[in-house]
Design a protein around this motif. Sequence first.
Motif, PDB file in Angstrom:
ATOM      1  N   ALA A 118      -2.936 -46.808 -42.176  1.00  0.00           N
ATOM      2  CA  ALA A 118      -3.769 -47.331 -41.097  1.00  0.00           C
ATOM      3  C   ALA A 118      -3.992 -46.259 -40.029  1.00  0.00           C
ATOM      4  O   ALA A 118      -3.321 -45.221 -39.994  1.00  0.00           O
ATOM      5  CB  ALA A 118      -3.110 -48.556 -40.485  1.00  0.00           C
ATOM      6  N   TRP A 119      -4.962 -46.536 -39.142  1.00  0.00           N
ATOM      7  CA  TRP A 119      -5.196 -45.626 -38.018  1.00  0.00           C
ATOM      8  C   TRP A 119      -3.934 -45.484 -37.171  1.00  0.00           C
ATOM      9  O   TRP A 119      -3.515 -44.392 -36.821  1.00  0.00           O
ATOM     10  CB  TRP A 119      -6.328 -46.172 -37.137  1.00  0.00           C
ATOM     11  CG  TRP A 119      -7.711 -45.884 -37.604  1.00  0.00           C
ATOM     12  CD1 TRP A 119      -8.623 -46.806 -38.057  1.00  0.00           C
ATOM     13  CD2 TRP A 119      -8.376 -44.618 -37.673  1.00  0.00           C
ATOM     14  NE1 TRP A 119      -9.803 -46.189 -38.405  1.00  0.00           N
ATOM     15  CE2 TRP A 119      -9.679 -44.845 -38.172  1.00  0.00           C
ATOM     16  CE3 TRP A 119      -7.998 -43.324 -37.352  1.00  0.00           C
ATOM     17  CZ2 TRP A 119     -10.601 -43.825 -38.364  1.00  0.00           C
ATOM     18  CZ3 TRP A 119      -8.915 -42.300 -37.546  1.00  0.00           C
ATOM     19  CH2 TRP A 119     -10.188 -42.548 -38.044  1.00  0.00           C
ATOM     20  N   SER A 120      -3.363 -46.608 -36.818  1.00  0.00           N
ATOM     21  CA  SER A 120      -2.182 -46.615 -35.958  1.00  0.00           C
ATOM     22  C   SER A 120      -1.366 -47.861 -36.252  1.00  0.00           C
ATOM     23  O   SER A 120      -1.859 -48.817 -36.871  1.00  0.00           O
ATOM     24  CB  SER A 120      -2.585 -46.587 -34.476  1.00  0.00           C
ATOM     25  OG  SER A 120      -3.387 -47.716 -34.165  1.00  0.00           O
ATOM     26  N   SER A 121      -0.127 -47.865 -35.791  1.00  0.00           N
ATOM     27  CA  SER A 121       0.753 -48.999 -36.020  1.00  0.00           C
ATOM     28  C   SER A 121       0.966 -49.754 -34.714  1.00  0.00           C
ATOM     29  O   SER A 121       1.302 -49.137 -33.687  1.00  0.00           O
ATOM     30  CB  SER A 121       2.098 -48.517 -36.571  1.00  0.00           C
ATOM     31  OG  SER A 121       3.015 -49.586 -36.671  1.00  0.00           O
ATOM     32  N   GLY A 163       4.657 -50.018 -41.177  1.00  0.00           N
ATOM     33  CA  GLY A 163       5.850 -49.749 -40.388  1.00  0.00           C
ATOM     34  C   GLY A 163       7.157 -49.987 -41.096  1.00  0.00           C
ATOM     35  O   GLY A 163       8.229 -49.812 -40.504  1.00  0.00           O
ATOM     36  N   SER A 164       7.126 -50.392 -42.371  1.00  0.00           N
ATOM     37  CA  SER A 164       8.376 -50.624 -43.096  1.00  0.00           C
ATOM     38  C   SER A 164       9.041 -49.298 -43.447  1.00  0.00           C
ATOM     39  O   SER A 164       8.385 -48.269 -43.594  1.00  0.00           O
ATOM     40  CB  SER A 164       8.121 -51.454 -44.353  1.00  0.00           C
ATOM     41  OG  SER A 164       7.152 -50.831 -45.168  1.00  0.00           O
ATOM     42  N   PRO A 180       6.062 -56.176 -42.250  1.00  0.00           N
ATOM     43  CA  PRO A 180       5.840 -55.074 -41.302  1.00  0.00           C
ATOM     44  C   PRO A 180       7.072 -54.824 -40.428  1.00  0.00           C
ATOM     45  O   PRO A 180       7.701 -55.757 -39.923  1.00  0.00           O
ATOM     46  CB  PRO A 180       4.655 -55.567 -40.465  1.00  0.00           C
ATOM     47  CG  PRO A 180       3.959 -56.555 -41.337  1.00  0.00           C
ATOM     48  CD  PRO A 180       5.020 -57.209 -42.146  1.00  0.00           C
ATOM     49  N   GLY A 181       7.411 -53.543 -40.268  1.00  0.00           N
ATOM     50  CA  GLY A 181       8.508 -53.157 -39.392  1.00  0.00           C
ATOM     51  C   GLY A 181       9.894 -53.391 -39.948  1.00  0.00           C
ATOM     52  O   GLY A 181      10.887 -53.122 -39.267  1.00  0.00           O
ATOM     53  N   ARG A 182      10.023 -53.873 -41.185  1.00  0.00           N
ATOM     54  CA  ARG A 182      11.351 -54.152 -41.757  1.00  0.00           C
ATOM     55  C   ARG A 182      12.006 -52.859 -42.235  1.00  0.00           C
ATOM     56  O   ARG A 182      11.361 -51.991 -42.814  1.00  0.00           O
ATOM     57  CB  ARG A 182      11.215 -55.129 -42.925  1.00  0.00           C
ATOM     58  CG  ARG A 182      12.519 -55.556 -43.577  1.00  0.00           C
ATOM     59  CD  ARG A 182      13.371 -56.386 -42.654  1.00  0.00           C
ATOM     60  NE  ARG A 182      12.667 -57.569 -42.187  1.00  0.00           N
ATOM     61  CZ  ARG A 182      12.647 -58.734 -42.833  1.00  0.00           C
ATOM     62  NH1 ARG A 182      13.274 -58.861 -43.995  1.00  0.00           N
ATOM     63  NH2 ARG A 182      12.006 -59.771 -42.326  1.00  0.00           N
TER      64      ARG A 182
END
Length: 248
Positions: A118-121, A163-164, A180-182
């Motif tokens: 992606a462009w950004s998280s 973000g994982s 996400p983020g895990r």
Amino acid sequence: MAALSRLSRRVLSCSLSSTSLAAFRGLSTDAAKVATTANATDRVKWDYRGQRKIIPLGQWVPKIAVDAYVAPNVVLAGQVTVNDGSSVWNGSVLRGDLNKITIGFCSNVQERCVLHAAWSSPTGLPAETSIERFVTIGGYCLLRSCTIEPECIIGQHSILMEGSLMETHSILEAGSVVPPGRRIPTGELWAGNPARFVRSLTHEETLEIPKLAVAINDLSKSYFSEFLPYSTVYLEVEKLKKSFGIPI
């Protein structure tokens, strides 16, 4: 006299209609030939372009190491780097159109995988997709803006979302979904949808992770020797066109 004039007009109209019909047929035949030639030319150009699976986007051109194996029907677009000893297998798509995708040393991306970034998280975590060394990614996986540290295994049909993070010496079972983020901590086996902790890895299992990556790298060498360097088919097409005097 009236009957004779009507007969002459009928004969004249028939002759004119047959002449015009023949002319029309000739024009339609010529038009069909031109259309067929144009379509054939366009088709040749389309096939010629289709040989190139490395897609530059703006200033970004995919980079492939000399000894990396990339299957002929793999699509690499934009900011993609395939490092030494790594392999990308048939049907995979690596889309670096928004951010970077990196395949580390001796890692492998198996059949029909899709890697994107992606462009950004929104969580502030790195948005690029980073696969470090000695990582094995099973077939039909989807990875987007995630980070895979050295010596990990991702089972088939798994999904890793934005973000994982998989820390070193960890394994994700087949069919798992990482939200996400895990974060998957080091030395652990996770599975499920969403992925959850199953157990800690044994020392023997940890030692087998890089061995699997090396074994797949050795297997890719037998495939690598059967193909020309990636995306050089267009050179042979250009030689053939030149030998027949066809403008390139």
